[in-house]
Design a protein around this motif. Structure first.
Motif, PDB file in Angstrom:
ATOM      1  N   ILE A 139       0.803  -1.223   0.000  1.00 38.62           N
ATOM      2  CA  ILE A 139       0.000   0.000   0.000  1.00 38.62           C
ATOM      3  C   ILE A 139       0.834   1.270   0.000  1.00 38.62           C
ATOM      4  CG2 ILE A 139      -1.921  -1.130   1.169  1.00 38.62           C
ATOM      5  CD1 ILE A 139      -1.034   0.109   3.769  1.00 38.62           C
ATOM      6  N   HIS A 140       2.143   1.166   0.280  1.00 38.56           N
ATOM      7  CA  HIS A 140       2.906   2.399   0.451  1.00 38.56           C
ATOM      8  C   HIS A 140       3.029   3.175  -0.855  1.00 38.56           C
ATOM      9  CE1 HIS A 140       6.939   1.625  -1.417  1.00 38.56           C
ATOM     10  NE2 HIS A 140       6.537   0.383  -1.321  1.00 38.56           N
ATOM     11  N   ARG A 141       3.017   2.476  -1.995  1.00 37.88           N
ATOM     12  CA  ARG A 141       3.132   3.186  -3.276  1.00 37.88           C
ATOM     13  C   ARG A 141       1.870   3.988  -3.600  1.00 37.88           C
ATOM     14  NH1 ARG A 141       7.584   1.559  -6.075  1.00 37.88           N
ATOM     15  NH2 ARG A 141       8.568  -0.390  -5.404  1.00 37.88           N
ATOM     16  N   ARG A 142       0.749   3.569  -3.054  1.00 35.22           N
ATOM     17  CA  ARG A 142      -0.505   4.274  -3.313  1.00 35.22           C
ATOM     18  C   ARG A 142      -0.649   5.524  -2.442  1.00 35.22           C
ATOM     19  NH1 ARG A 142      -4.110   0.969  -6.107  1.00 35.22           N
ATOM     20  NH2 ARG A 142      -3.455  -1.208  -6.315  1.00 35.22           N
ATOM     21  N   LEU A 143       0.247   5.682  -1.480  1.00 31.42           N
ATOM     22  CA  LEU A 143       0.148   6.809  -0.553  1.00 31.42           C
ATOM     23  C   LEU A 143       1.360   7.726  -0.665  1.00 31.42           C
ATOM     24  CD1 LEU A 143      -1.058   4.808   2.582  1.00 31.42           C
ATOM     25  CD2 LEU A 143      -2.468   6.179   1.055  1.00 31.42           C
TER      26      LEU A 143
ATOM     27  N   LEU B  19       3.559   8.111   5.070  1.00 27.13           N
ATOM     28  CA  LEU B  19       3.051   6.803   5.466  1.00 27.13           C
ATOM     29  C   LEU B  19       2.761   6.728   6.962  1.00 27.13           C
ATOM     30  CD1 LEU B  19       2.410   3.909   4.519  1.00 27.13           C
ATOM     31  CD2 LEU B  19       4.816   3.334   4.903  1.00 27.13           C
ATOM     32  N   GLY B  20       3.443   7.558   7.742  1.00 30.97           N
ATOM     33  CA  GLY B  20       3.253   7.537   9.192  1.00 30.97           C
ATOM     34  C   GLY B  20       1.840   7.872   9.630  1.00 30.97           C
ATOM     35  N   TRP B  21       1.112   8.659   8.840  1.00 29.55           N
ATOM     36  CA  TRP B  21      -0.256   9.010   9.230  1.00 29.55           C
ATOM     37  C   TRP B  21      -1.160   7.777   9.237  1.00 29.55           C
ATOM     38  CZ3 TRP B  21      -0.743  13.240  11.716  1.00 29.55           C
ATOM     39  CH2 TRP B  21       0.011  14.366  11.410  1.00 29.55           C
ATOM     40  N   LEU B  22      -0.936   6.871   8.294  1.00 30.05           N
ATOM     41  CA  LEU B  22      -1.709   5.627   8.288  1.00 30.05           C
ATOM     42  C   LEU B  22      -1.289   4.723   9.443  1.00 30.05           C
ATOM     43  CD1 LEU B  22      -3.640   3.551   6.962  1.00 30.05           C
ATOM     44  CD2 LEU B  22      -1.703   2.807   5.560  1.00 30.05           C
TER      45      LEU B  22
ATOM     46  N   LEU C 239      10.462   4.859   3.917  1.00 30.50           N
ATOM     47  CA  LEU C 239       9.571   4.801   5.073  1.00 30.50           C
ATOM     48  C   LEU C 239       8.836   3.468   5.195  1.00 30.50           C
ATOM     49  CD1 LEU C 239       8.009   8.379   4.898  1.00 30.50           C
ATOM     50  CD2 LEU C 239       9.849   7.570   6.367  1.00 30.50           C
ATOM     51  N   HIS C 240       8.610   2.779   4.098  1.00 29.75           N
ATOM     52  CA  HIS C 240       7.892   1.506   4.197  1.00 29.75           C
ATOM     53  C   HIS C 240       8.700   0.479   4.977  1.00 29.75           C
ATOM     54  CE1 HIS C 240      10.334   1.530   0.559  1.00 29.75           C
ATOM     55  NE2 HIS C 240      10.291   0.204   0.520  1.00 29.75           N
ATOM     56  N   TYR C 241      10.021   0.524   4.846  1.00 33.00           N
ATOM     57  CA  TYR C 241      10.853  -0.362   5.663  1.00 33.00           C
ATOM     58  C   TYR C 241      10.765   0.034   7.137  1.00 33.00           C
ATOM     59  CZ  TYR C 241      13.049  -2.130   1.387  1.00 33.00           C
ATOM     60  OH  TYR C 241      13.277  -2.709   0.169  1.00 33.00           O
ATOM     61  N   PHE C 242      10.897   1.328   7.384  1.00 32.44           N
ATOM     62  CA  PHE C 242      10.917   1.819   8.764  1.00 32.44           C
ATOM     63  C   PHE C 242       9.641   1.423   9.510  1.00 32.44           C
ATOM     64  CE2 PHE C 242       9.774   5.080  11.859  1.00 32.44           C
ATOM     65  CZ  PHE C 242      10.915   5.141  12.633  1.00 32.44           C
ATOM     66  N   TYR C 243       8.503   1.705   8.918  1.00 34.09           N
ATOM     67  CA  TYR C 243       7.239   1.456   9.623  1.00 34.09           C
ATOM     68  C   TYR C 243       6.895  -0.035   9.671  1.00 34.09           C
ATOM     69  CZ  TYR C 243       6.459   6.466   9.838  1.00 34.09           C
ATOM     70  OH  TYR C 243       6.582   7.805  10.118  1.00 34.09           O
ATOM     71  N   ALA C 244       7.335  -0.788   8.681  1.00 31.30           N
ATOM     72  CA  ALA C 244       7.118  -2.235   8.740  1.00 31.30           C
ATOM     73  C   ALA C 244       7.912  -2.838   9.895  1.00 31.30           C
ATOM     74  CB  ALA C 244       7.530  -2.887   7.422  1.00 31.30           C
TER      75      ALA C 244
END
Length: 801
Positions: free
Chosen positions: A21-25, A30-33, A109-114
């Motif tokens: 989903i990170h590419r769609r945002l 990404l942190g807001w989600l 950010l997708h790595y960080f939040y995952a």
């Protein structure tokens, strides 16, 4: 399944979805989600505060591996509630802080939040699990996810170094803890922590009980960075500041403290060594961390060693308070209360301080206190937050750190007055170390605030010129600072709702009506006089800091360091590994086979000769007829032809013929199913061999003659003899009665729906086994084909053409 089971796994589900989903945002951070999940979990767990978890803890069970006693059992009591609120509450603030700290354009950010979501699930599962094996699973998940978080900036050598060091040390401790839990489960007959607690008195005199205690403590000490395992935490500061604020102030480093608190009812009632060891290790860590903080010039390094020191303080209080489970003395309970209260207080002011340091680094580009100064003029909000945080850490009223620090000093003052020879003898040493460490804590706290925020500005020494405090980044530490002030002015507001239930979870025999009553003022007690002395001596040392600091750094520059032990050990292990690999893995396939065959011969002979397994009786063998003799002769001829063959393709075809002869043996022995399987496997194998060998060069003309002194001849004969001995003896040797064979025979028809036991076993009972064997064979074929194609050189291609 209860929603609590789902709540623990929700962040993990989020981590699984983030890559999709990170590419769609991309237009949003990404942190807001991600923020929705920890905030929702915090509100969910906050709803349990009003429930009476002291006498009615919530226990929910979901079966996982019931035959082994491993189930997904979650227990929510006062202790676990305190931790889950810290995990989700500070996790929410850290996620919000990271939105403004990490750029969506520069960072992945997708790595960080995952990774962050995986870590949150690991911590929630760790503090809620009642099953020790499930707890261990989440325990190691924290090690792996923290490794990924610490090494988030993986292109930096120091980040990789810090991540590996944290992983090595914490995984070592995790394995030790697993050994301790295995011993406890064996002694108690259950993996349930509550069952172990209930039955501990019955097996506390077992010699393995002490071993389990040592292993459990090693797991806790490594995770909570206790001396001498503390060395991983300063290097972990290479992680982004949100990670430092989350892992190293409120969550991961508190996991060891949680383990000690949870296991205290198991060991403390019967073994005083549990209490004394934890106290000594905690006080040594308290002093050593504080002392090393004085030598640092990096703000995060100061906070790192400060964290080590504060963890030692909490650990020593847990050790002292664990005596409450053995002796009815009120001040032991007070020490336990001080430990849990300071655990909460430390999470608030240390989390805020890490975030403030992140703001300084973000706005100035440096954390070096020698390059900082006068920031109060341009960053008054950050200065205010730092003022409250550092003074709370120093134990100055009216902040929450003062209350728990006073309780800490009061506990060790009372220690000398009890009737316990072992403790009273050490009490004066303990009190002296505690007071000295508190003085040093006051000194580095003052340095942490006054050096960067007061004095003259030094913009020429900073990569960036600070102009203001970003409000987005300041909101999260502001919330924590408000908690520091409110819990200091109104300590009972949180104490009776969070700390008291946690105390009851550790000391289960405590009167249910017991409540913790805290206050800023208790009169002129010995602890207050010690605090006044700490402030007086600490002020003098802080003012003269620049005069005596060079002497300390020079004096201890070349002394023994535990980091050197790790670095040297790591170097020699890597060197040994390299030499071993280059010696053994030399690329010679024949050498590999020799090692395998010789190991097989040696281990098999040792196993056979040390047991009563040699039995060459022929009673159970069937009679040999003419057909068996003919098949044997044909097999021998084919084998001899394979040995004399000079072409690979011919050898492969002959090898296939040998497999078909074996299939005929099975048919003669009235095993058509096995024969059919042999035919299928042999056919596929021949095709794969032909496919692979088609691209290999012909066998060379140089041949080695086989002589009576050829070592290959003797290895071959040895393998054949050992296999003959094992197979022949297996007909007459049985060490124990089979459990599976009767089960298959009895249930083949009722459960499998077939009268042929072999068919039912292969298709039903071992269906997945057969399926995965086929999958492995397919993968191996693809890999072999790929490797052969990759190794083709130009000459081979020309030869092929």
């Amino acid at each position: 399944m209860n929603f609590l089971h789902i709540a623990v796994l929700l962040p993990l589900c989020l981590a699984a979805l983030i890559p999709f989903i990170h590419r769609r945002l991309q237009q949003w951070h990404l942190g807001w989600l991600v923020l929705i999940f920890p905030l929702g979990l915090f509100c969910y767990f906050l709803s349990f505060v009003s429930q009476n978890l002291t006498t009615h803890p919530l226990v929910y069970t979901m079966k996982w591996i019931p035959d082994l006693g491993i189930n997904y059992v979650l227990r929510l009591d006062g202790l676990s509630l305190l931790f889950v609120l810290l995990i989700t509450g500070i996790g929410t603030l850290v996620t919000l802080y990271s939105i403004f700290y990490l750029s969506k354009k520069k960072e992945q950010l997708h790595y960080f939040y995952a990774y962050l979501a995986i870590f949150m699930t690991a911590m929630l599962g760790l503090v809620l699990s009642d099953n020790m094996m499930v707890l261990y699973l989440f325990w190691e998940m924290t090690s792996i996810s923290s490794f990924l978080l610490i090494g988030y900036w993986h292109k930096r050598e120091r980040s990789r170094y810090g991540a590996k060091k944290a992983l090595y040390i914490t995984v070592f401790g995790g394995l030790m803890m697993l050994g301790g839990m295995a011993i406890l489960s064996n002694l108690a007959g259950s993996f349930s922590i509550q069952t172990v607690i209930a039955r501990a008195a019955a097996f506390s005199d077992s010699p393995y009980f002490i071993l389990a205690m040592i292993f459990i403590m090693l797991g806790a000490f490594t995770k909570s960075a206790q001396f001498p395992f503390h060395i991983w935490l300063p290097d972990a500061m290479e992680a982004p500041t949100p990670i430092s604020a989350y892992l190293h102030s409120a969550t991961m480093v508190k996991a060891g403290l949680y383990l000690i608190a949870r296991m205290t009812p198991v060991f403390a009632p019967t073994h005083q060594s549990w209490s004394v060891t934890i106290m000594i290790v905690g006080l040594v860590t308290l002093f050593w961390g504080a002392f090393n903080a004085l030598k640092q010039v990096d703000l995060k390094a100061i906070l790192a060693y400060s964290t080590i020191s504060q963890l030692g303080l909490i650990m020593s209080l847990l050790g002292l308070g664990s005596n409450a489970l053995r002796e009815a003395n009120g001040f032991y309970v007070a020490a336990l209360a001080a430990a849990l209260l300071h655990l909460f207080n430390h999470a608030t002011f240390k989390g805020a301080l890490f975030m403030v340091v992140g703001i300084i680094d973000h706005e100035t580009g440096t954390r070096d206190i020698r390059r900082l100064g006068g920031l109060m003029n341009v960053m008054p909000l950050a200065a205010t937050l730092a003022f409250v945080g550092t003074f709370a850490m120093a134990g100055i009223p009216p902040f929450n750190g003062f209350i728990s620090k006073e309780m800490f000093l009061e506990s060790f003052v009372h220690l000398s007055s009890i009737d316990a020879p072992t403790l009273s003898t050490l009490s004066y040493i303990f009190l002296f170390v505690a007071w000295i460490a508190s003085v040093i804590t006051f000194v580095y706290s003052m340095i942490l605030f006054f050096r960067p925020f007061t004095g003259k500005q030094k913009p020429w020494l900073q990569p960036k010129r600070a102009t203001h405090t970003p409000l987005g980044m300041a909101f999260s530490p502001l919330v924590l600072i408000v908690l520091v002030i409110v819990s200091g002015l109104f300590p009972n507001l949180f104490a009776n709702r969070l700390i008291t239930p946690a105390i009851h979870s550790v000391k289960t025999t405590l009167n249910p009506s017991y409540e913790l009553h805290l206050a800023l003022w208790h009169g002129f007690t010995p602890a207050l006089w010690l605090t006044i002395a700490i402030i007086a001596v600490g002020t003098v040392l802080a003012v003269t800091y620049l005069k005596w600091k060079p002497a300390i750094q020079k004096r201890y520059r070349h002394t023994f360091a535990w980091n050197d032990v790790y670095n040297r050990g790591n170097y020699y292990f890597e060197k040994l590994s390299y030499r071993s690999m280059t010696t053994v893995m030399n690329g010679n396939l024949r050498f590999y086979l020799i090692i395998l065959f010789m190991t097989f011969i040696l281990m098999t002979l040792v196993g056979v000769l040390t047991t009563d397994s040699l039995d060459f009786s022929m009673i159970k063998l069937t009679k040999i007829d003419v057909l068996d003799v003919l098949i044997f002769i044909a097999t021998a001829i084919v084998l001899l032809a394979i040995m004399l063959s000079k072409a690979r393709l011919t050898s492969v075809i002959l090898l296939g013929a040998l497999g078909y002869l074996i299939a005929i043996m099975f048919m003669v022995a009235r095993a058509p199913d096995i024969a059919l399987t042999q035919l299928v496997v042999e056919t596929i194998s021949v095709i794969l061999y032909l496919l692979a060998f088609r691209f290999l060069p012909q066998i060379g003309k140089d041949e080695e003659k086989i002589t009576p002194f050829s070592w290959r001849l003797w290895i071959s004969l040895g393998v054949g003899f050992v296999m003959f001995m094992v197979v022949f003896s297996s007909f007459n040797t049985t060490f124990f009665d089979s459990v599976l064979s009767p089960y298959f025979i009895e249930n083949a028809y009722t459960l499998g729906g077939g009268k042929n036991v072999v068919n039912v076993t292969l298709v039903d009972f071992r269906g997945f086994d057969t399926f995965f064997e086929s999958a492995v064979l397919t993968i191996a074929a693809i890999c072999i084909y790929s490797l052969v194609r990759l190794r083709l050189n130009k000459g081979d291609k020309q030869h092929e053409e």
